[in-house]
Design an enzyme around this catalytic site. Structure first.
Site, PDB file in Angstrom:
ATOM      1  N   ALA A  13      24.753  63.181   9.910  1.00 25.13           N
ATOM      2  CA  ALA A  13      25.264  63.944   9.345  1.00 25.13           C
ATOM      3  C   ALA A  13      24.615  64.558   7.739  1.00 25.13           C
ATOM      4  O   ALA A  13      25.367  64.680   6.864  1.00 25.13           O
ATOM      5  CB  ALA A  13      26.617  63.572   9.073  1.00 25.13           C
ATOM      6  N   ARG A  15      22.539  66.949   7.520  1.00 24.59           N
ATOM      7  CA  ARG A  15      21.970  67.901   7.465  1.00 24.59           C
ATOM      8  C   ARG A  15      22.567  69.225   8.399  1.00 24.59           C
ATOM      9  O   ARG A  15      23.480  68.620   9.718  1.00 24.59           O
ATOM     10  CB  ARG A  15      20.378  68.349   7.429  1.00 24.59           C
ATOM     11  CG  ARG A  15      20.229  68.251   8.443  1.00 24.59           C
ATOM     12  CD  ARG A  15      18.547  68.491   8.595  1.00 24.59           C
ATOM     13  NE  ARG A  15      18.108  67.749  10.314  1.00 24.59           N
ATOM     14  CZ  ARG A  15      17.045  67.555  10.610  1.00 24.59           C
ATOM     15  NH1 ARG A  15      16.175  68.238   9.683  1.00 24.59           N
ATOM     16  NH2 ARG A  15      16.472  67.593  11.787  1.00 24.59           N
ATOM     17  N   ASP A  61      19.667  55.317  14.327  1.00 24.05           N
ATOM     18  CA  ASP A  61      18.883  55.342  15.575  1.00 24.05           C
ATOM     19  C   ASP A  61      19.790  55.466  16.555  1.00 24.05           C
ATOM     20  O   ASP A  61      20.322  54.688  17.519  1.00 24.05           O
ATOM     21  CB  ASP A  61      18.013  55.048  15.401  1.00 24.05           C
ATOM     22  CG  ASP A  61      17.043  55.978  16.569  1.00 24.05           C
ATOM     23  OD1 ASP A  61      17.514  56.864  17.482  1.00 24.05           O
ATOM     24  OD2 ASP A  61      15.310  55.705  17.433  1.00 24.05           O
ATOM     25  N   ASN A  89      26.994  64.307  17.244  1.00 18.76           N
ATOM     26  CA  ASN A  89      26.137  65.400  16.627  1.00 18.76           C
ATOM     27  C   ASN A  89      24.393  65.639  15.976  1.00 18.76           C
ATOM     28  O   ASN A  89      23.697  66.273  16.554  1.00 18.76           O
ATOM     29  CB  ASN A  89      26.780  65.959  15.519  1.00 18.76           C
ATOM     30  CG  ASN A  89      25.857  67.185  14.322  1.00 18.76           C
ATOM     31  OD1 ASN A  89      25.798  68.501  14.630  1.00 18.76           O
ATOM     32  ND2 ASN A  89      24.835  66.495  13.576  1.00 18.76           N
ATOM     33  N   TYR A 160      16.771  71.209  26.747  1.00 18.44           N
ATOM     34  CA  TYR A 160      18.016  70.659  25.426  1.00 18.44           C
ATOM     35  C   TYR A 160      19.093  71.311  26.538  1.00 18.44           C
ATOM     36  O   TYR A 160      20.293  70.964  26.250  1.00 18.44           O
ATOM     37  CB  TYR A 160      17.467  72.066  23.620  1.00 18.44           C
ATOM     38  CG  TYR A 160      18.410  71.848  23.177  1.00 18.44           C
ATOM     39  CD1 TYR A 160      19.223  70.697  22.390  1.00 18.44           C
ATOM     40  CD2 TYR A 160      19.018  73.029  23.066  1.00 18.44           C
ATOM     41  CE1 TYR A 160      20.210  71.167  22.237  1.00 18.44           C
ATOM     42  CE2 TYR A 160      20.359  73.307  22.707  1.00 18.44           C
ATOM     43  CZ  TYR A 160      21.090  72.214  21.598  1.00 18.44           C
ATOM     44  OH  TYR A 160      22.125  72.594  20.829  1.00 18.44           O
TER      45      TYR A 160
END
Length: 254
Positions: A13, A15, A61, A89, A160
């Site tokens: 959180a 950026r 982490d 996120n 990804y």
């Protein structure tokens, strides 16, 4: 549970979308845990914008279960109540640059493993760390961050995209298990966002193409995706679970 009564953990959180999401929850009156891994200064800036009386920056982490257990204990002590809401996120070491992406002849299993560990593994860690408190409350909101590239891999970021497809499967599976405890699990899938650290390497021409092909005629911002994340934590979404909502201005219609 009203947003003002919730304690929200947003991973990654400091950026980009994570910071926008943390601020959106802060504006809604929630208490917010601004998780970061490396950038403590940026995380503290987010806390300052929300207000130090309602937000705290905590390092962890997300790939490390012990880190998450400690974060949950610290948050519970700080706010005096369990975490009610998690936004998974955090993005592990990834840059959206199609020109430099690894193709089939170069990609290795380690690349897949890194992204799977950062999405599915990290989500498993947050859920296991916070589930007890949610079960006691008989309330929980889990919002996983996905991507519209699962539905339409216009840029085949193999590692990804695959990790986010796996996270979608996990979202639906966990929704089934956790529903009886009053915990909903949903996914919000944005497209390329204007503009974050992760998308900074994307050529401007790509943004122009997205803008030209998106029905709303522009590229979606992190703040717009964050608003939908907040919706999934609000009472308005209380009967919604196991769903994936694509928020990309209509570029992908699923």
């Amino acid at each position: 549970m009203e947003l003002k009564d919730q304690v929200v953990l947003v991973t990654g959180a400091s950026r980009g979308l994570g910071a926008a999401t943390a601020k959106a929850f802060g504006e809604a009156g929630a208490k917010v845990i601004v998780n970061y891994f490396q950038n403590s200064d940026k995380a503290q800036q987010v806390v300052n914008e929300i207000g130090s009386d309602r937000a705290i920056a905590l390092r962890a982490d997300v790939r490390n279960p012990d880190d998450l257990q400690l974060l949950v204990e610290q948050a519970n002590h700080h706010f005096g109540q369990p975490i009610t809401t998690i936004v998974n996120n955090a993005l592990i070491d990834f840059s959206f640059n199609g020109d430099d992406r690894k193709q089939l002849n170069a990609i290795e299993w380690q690349d897949y493993h890194k992204q799977l560990e950062g999405s599915v593994g990290a989500t498993l860690n947050t859920l296991q760390a916070a589930r007890e408190g949610m079960t006691q409350l008989q309330f929980g909101r889990i919002i996983n961050i996905g991507t519209n590239l699962v539905q339409n891999p216009v840029v085949p970021y193999h590692d990804y995209n695959t990790s986010k497809a796996a996270l979608l499967g996990m979202t639906r599976s966990m929704a089934k298990e956790l529903g009886p405890d009053g915990i909903t699990v949903n996914m919000v899938s944005g497209g390329l966002l204007l503009k974050t650290d992760a998308s900074a390497a994307t050529p401007d021409a790509v943004f122009d193409i997205i803008k030209a092909n998106t029905p709303i005629g522009r590229v979606v911002t992190p703040e717009e995706v964050a608003d939908v994340v907040v919706f999934f934590a609000s009472p308005s979404s209380r009967a919604v679970t196991g769903q994936n909502l694509v928020v990309d201005g209509g570029l992908v219609m699923d």
